[in-house]
Design an enzyme around this catalytic site. Structure first.
Site, PDB file in Angstrom:
ATOM      1  N   HIS A  65      76.639  23.192 -12.928  1.00  0.00           N
ATOM      2  CA  HIS A  65      76.752  24.321 -13.861  1.00  0.00           C
ATOM      3  C   HIS A  65      75.458  24.381 -14.671  1.00  0.00           C
ATOM      4  O   HIS A  65      75.159  23.455 -15.421  1.00  0.00           O
ATOM      5  CB  HIS A  65      77.964  24.127 -14.770  1.00  0.00           C
ATOM      6  CG  HIS A  65      79.254  24.055 -14.013  1.00  0.00           C
ATOM      7  ND1 HIS A  65      79.999  25.173 -13.710  1.00  0.00           N
ATOM      8  CD2 HIS A  65      79.912  23.003 -13.459  1.00  0.00           C
ATOM      9  CE1 HIS A  65      81.073  24.814 -13.016  1.00  0.00           C
ATOM     10  NE2 HIS A  65      81.043  23.499 -12.844  1.00  0.00           N
ATOM     11  N   LEU A  66      74.712  25.467 -14.501  1.00  0.00           N
ATOM     12  CA  LEU A  66      73.424  25.590 -15.209  1.00  0.00           C
ATOM     13  C   LEU A  66      73.534  26.485 -16.444  1.00  0.00           C
ATOM     14  O   LEU A  66      72.580  26.600 -17.205  1.00  0.00           O
ATOM     15  CB  LEU A  66      72.339  26.098 -14.258  1.00  0.00           C
ATOM     16  CG  LEU A  66      72.050  25.173 -13.064  1.00  0.00           C
ATOM     17  CD1 LEU A  66      70.939  25.760 -12.187  1.00  0.00           C
ATOM     18  CD2 LEU A  66      71.662  23.765 -13.525  1.00  0.00           C
ATOM     19  N   ARG A  67      74.685  27.116 -16.637  1.00  0.00           N
ATOM     20  CA  ARG A  67      75.038  27.824 -17.888  1.00  0.00           C
ATOM     21  C   ARG A  67      74.231  29.078 -18.175  1.00  0.00           C
ATOM     22  O   ARG A  67      74.457  29.716 -19.206  1.00  0.00           O
ATOM     23  CB  ARG A  67      74.922  26.890 -19.099  1.00  0.00           C
ATOM     24  CG  ARG A  67      75.684  25.571 -18.990  1.00  0.00           C
ATOM     25  CD  ARG A  67      77.155  25.770 -18.788  1.00  0.00           C
ATOM     26  NE  ARG A  67      77.907  24.515 -18.963  1.00  0.00           N
ATOM     27  CZ  ARG A  67      79.125  24.328 -18.483  1.00  0.00           C
ATOM     28  NH1 ARG A  67      79.741  25.283 -17.818  1.00  0.00           N
ATOM     29  NH2 ARG A  67      79.747  23.186 -18.671  1.00  0.00           N
ATOM     30  N   HIS A 182      88.360  25.189  -6.442  1.00  0.00           N
ATOM     31  CA  HIS A 182      88.751  24.415  -7.628  1.00  0.00           C
ATOM     32  C   HIS A 182      90.272  24.299  -7.537  1.00  0.00           C
ATOM     33  O   HIS A 182      91.002  25.184  -7.988  1.00  0.00           O
ATOM     34  CB  HIS A 182      88.300  25.143  -8.899  1.00  0.00           C
ATOM     35  CG  HIS A 182      88.806  24.541 -10.177  1.00  0.00           C
ATOM     36  ND1 HIS A 182      87.994  23.836 -11.027  1.00  0.00           N
ATOM     37  CD2 HIS A 182      90.031  24.544 -10.740  1.00  0.00           C
ATOM     38  CE1 HIS A 182      88.712  23.425 -12.068  1.00  0.00           C
ATOM     39  NE2 HIS A 182      89.957  23.846 -11.930  1.00  0.00           N
ATOM     40  N   ASP A 308      79.072  17.995 -10.070  1.00  0.00           N
ATOM     41  CA  ASP A 308      79.796  18.811 -11.053  1.00  0.00           C
ATOM     42  C   ASP A 308      79.174  18.643 -12.449  1.00  0.00           C
ATOM     43  O   ASP A 308      79.888  18.577 -13.462  1.00  0.00           O
ATOM     44  CB  ASP A 308      81.294  18.473 -11.073  1.00  0.00           C
ATOM     45  CG  ASP A 308      82.118  19.547 -11.800  1.00  0.00           C
ATOM     46  OD1 ASP A 308      81.550  20.585 -12.195  1.00  0.00           O
ATOM     47  OD2 ASP A 308      83.325  19.325 -11.972  1.00  0.00           O
ATOM     48  N   HIS A 312      77.488  20.344 -22.028  1.00  0.00           N
ATOM     49  CA  HIS A 312      77.998  21.016 -23.223  1.00  0.00           C
ATOM     50  C   HIS A 312      77.125  20.630 -24.402  1.00  0.00           C
ATOM     51  O   HIS A 312      76.490  19.566 -24.393  1.00  0.00           O
ATOM     52  CB  HIS A 312      79.449  20.606 -23.498  1.00  0.00           C
ATOM     53  CG  HIS A 312      80.427  21.172 -22.516  1.00  0.00           C
ATOM     54  ND1 HIS A 312      80.733  22.514 -22.459  1.00  0.00           N
ATOM     55  CD2 HIS A 312      81.144  20.591 -21.536  1.00  0.00           C
ATOM     56  CE1 HIS A 312      81.612  22.732 -21.486  1.00  0.00           C
ATOM     57  NE2 HIS A 312      81.875  21.584 -20.907  1.00  0.00           N
TER      58      HIS A 312
HETATM   59 ZN   LIG Z   1      85.986  22.840 -10.772  1.00  0.00          ZN
END
Ligand SMILES: [Zn+2]
Length: 437
Positions: A65-67, A182, A308, A312
């Site tokens: 996740h690179l946001r 997911h 993953d 944050h």
């Molecule tokens: Zn997931």
């Protein structure tokens, strides 16, 4: 610029069955043939002395996740790619649960253009399954395929509507791209925040039963069988999940699966009320699950390891355990964590490397060139690491904006020393000197 020689390292390339001491030569961004006569001295070459180090294809991460766009305070494509490079990754695939989500060609093009300008390694986008990740209407999968996505996922959320999942898998069969699942029944998860069991009861925290994962894997395997589509199960964390995938593969269902470094190495005992950094989805489970995940990985039931990586901000995690967001910042501790399995004799080093390189490359395919190999003529994506170097995790020194790791202060054994992306050194440990510059 002079060609680069990685000299005298222990070269491991699962695609060619190489597992021996040797030299790798890089010229014009590609792996170059060795001219037996040539004098590999710093006069003619730039030289990295890799004695005692492992030299392997650059790591490939199918799940991070690179946001960006939307949550640039947590991470950006630039900082995420630098963090990945520090972890030994040369290709990363970013999940589409951004704001706005990557559910149309414009947002995919946006990520690709930022990546081309600002990322230090290859960043490949994953597209959403449903418009706006709402789980109601399928994205235009033909358009997204044309824009270059490597697969589809509503990751962060499951696709609750079975008919929609069936449609997505139908497209998957025609396109040959995976639906990345997911697998979570959120009605079973409820307000759960950790593994459901004695410990959650003792801590007074609501639990997430393993069935939350297993029920959804079971449904989606049935839909993969029905459609002939390609199902890729993200972050498998339960023994039951491994067994379902094992049976499905034996029955010829087209399914691949991934496991994260944290689910392979950490159990629920890391969860304490004062440390929301061990709060992750799916939750850290038990030693019994870990043993099943390791066996599944060795036996090929689980195909790859994916981080993953879920950064944050400090403020996000600086709240009560129950309120904190799920996720672990994973790039920079992945190798050190995983090497504990090798040092304990639970996973052969060559297997670990294949799960980080050649196996994820098979899932991505060849649209972006042949990745995950040290074959002559391929892009020079290379990771050099010290299998025995001990170091202490200091989250405050992470390149990632996300300092959220349950490993802060832990001692790990195994450290990335140099990462080379398309012939360019994109990360280098302070102790490494390149001669001949
Ligand atoms: Zn997931």
């Amino acid at each position: 610029m002079k060609p680069l020689v990685i000299h005298g390292g222990h070269v491991i390339d699962p695609t060619q069955g190489i597992d021996e001491t040797g030299d790798i030569i890089i010229s014009e961004g590609k792996i170059s043939p060795r001219d037996r006569e040539s004098d590999l001295s710093p006069t003619n070459y730039r030289v990295i002395n890799a004695a005692g180090l492992i030299v392997c294809p650059g790591f490939i991460d199918l799940h991070c996740h690179l946001r960006q766009p939307g949550d640039e305070d947590k991470e950006t494509i630039a900082t995420g790619s630098q963090s990945a490079a520090k972890g030994g990754y040369t290709t990363i695939c970013c999940m589409p649960n951004t704001t706005p989500p990557l559910d149309n060609p414009d947002t995919i093009d946006y990520v690709k253009s930022i990546a081309a300008r600002e990322a230090v390694i290859r960043v490949l986008p994953i597209g959403c399954i449903s418009k706006g990740r709402q789980g109601k209407e399928l994205v235009d999968m033909d358009k997204l395929a044309q824009s270059g996505v490597i697969g589809y996922s509503d990751d962060g959320s499951p696709v609750l509507n079975s008919r929609l999942m069936r449609q997505a898998l139908d497209y998957s069969r025609r396109q040959g791209l995976p639906i990345i699942d997911h697998a979570e029944d959120i009605t079973l998860t409820g307000d759960g925040v950790m593994n459901e069991g004695d410990l959650s009861a003792r801590l007074g925290l609501p639990g997430i039963p393993t069935a939350s994962e297993e029920v959804m894997i079971y449904r989606d395997l049935a839909l993969a069988e029905l459609t002939g589509g390609w199902l890729h199960i993200a972050h498998v964390a339960t023994r039951g999940g491994v067994e379902l995938i094992r049976q499905a593969k034996a029955n010829g269902i087209r399914v691949t699966a991934e496991v994260t470094p944290h689910h392979l190495t950490l159990t629920e005992v890391r969860v304490t009320l004062s440390n929301p950094n061990a709060k992750v989805k799916p939750p850290l489970r038990t030693q019994r699950d870990i043993q099943a995940l390791i066996s599944g990985l060795k036996q090929g039931v689980i195909d790859i390891i994916a981080t993953d990586h879920a950064p944050h901000s400090k403020a996000d995690k600086k709240v009560d355990f129950a309120q904190a967001p799920f996720g672990i910042s994973g790039f920079e501790t992945a190798l050190g964590s995983l090497m504990s399995l090798v040092h304990r004799g639970e996973l052969p080093l060559t297997t670990l490397i294949s799960k980080l390189t050649s196996e994820p490359s098979k899932i991505i395919g060849t649209r972006y060139g042949k990745l995950g190999s040290l074959n002559v003529g391929e892009p020079a994506d290379i990771t050099i690491f010290d299998p025995d170097m001990e170091w202490v995790v200091d989250a405050s020194k992470f390149v990632s904006k996300g300092k959220n790791t349950p490993l802060d202060g832990d001692r790990l054994k195994g450290k990335v020393m140099v990462t080379i992306s398309q012939g360019k050194i994109v990360y280098q440990d302070d102790s490494i000197k390149v001669k001949g510059i």
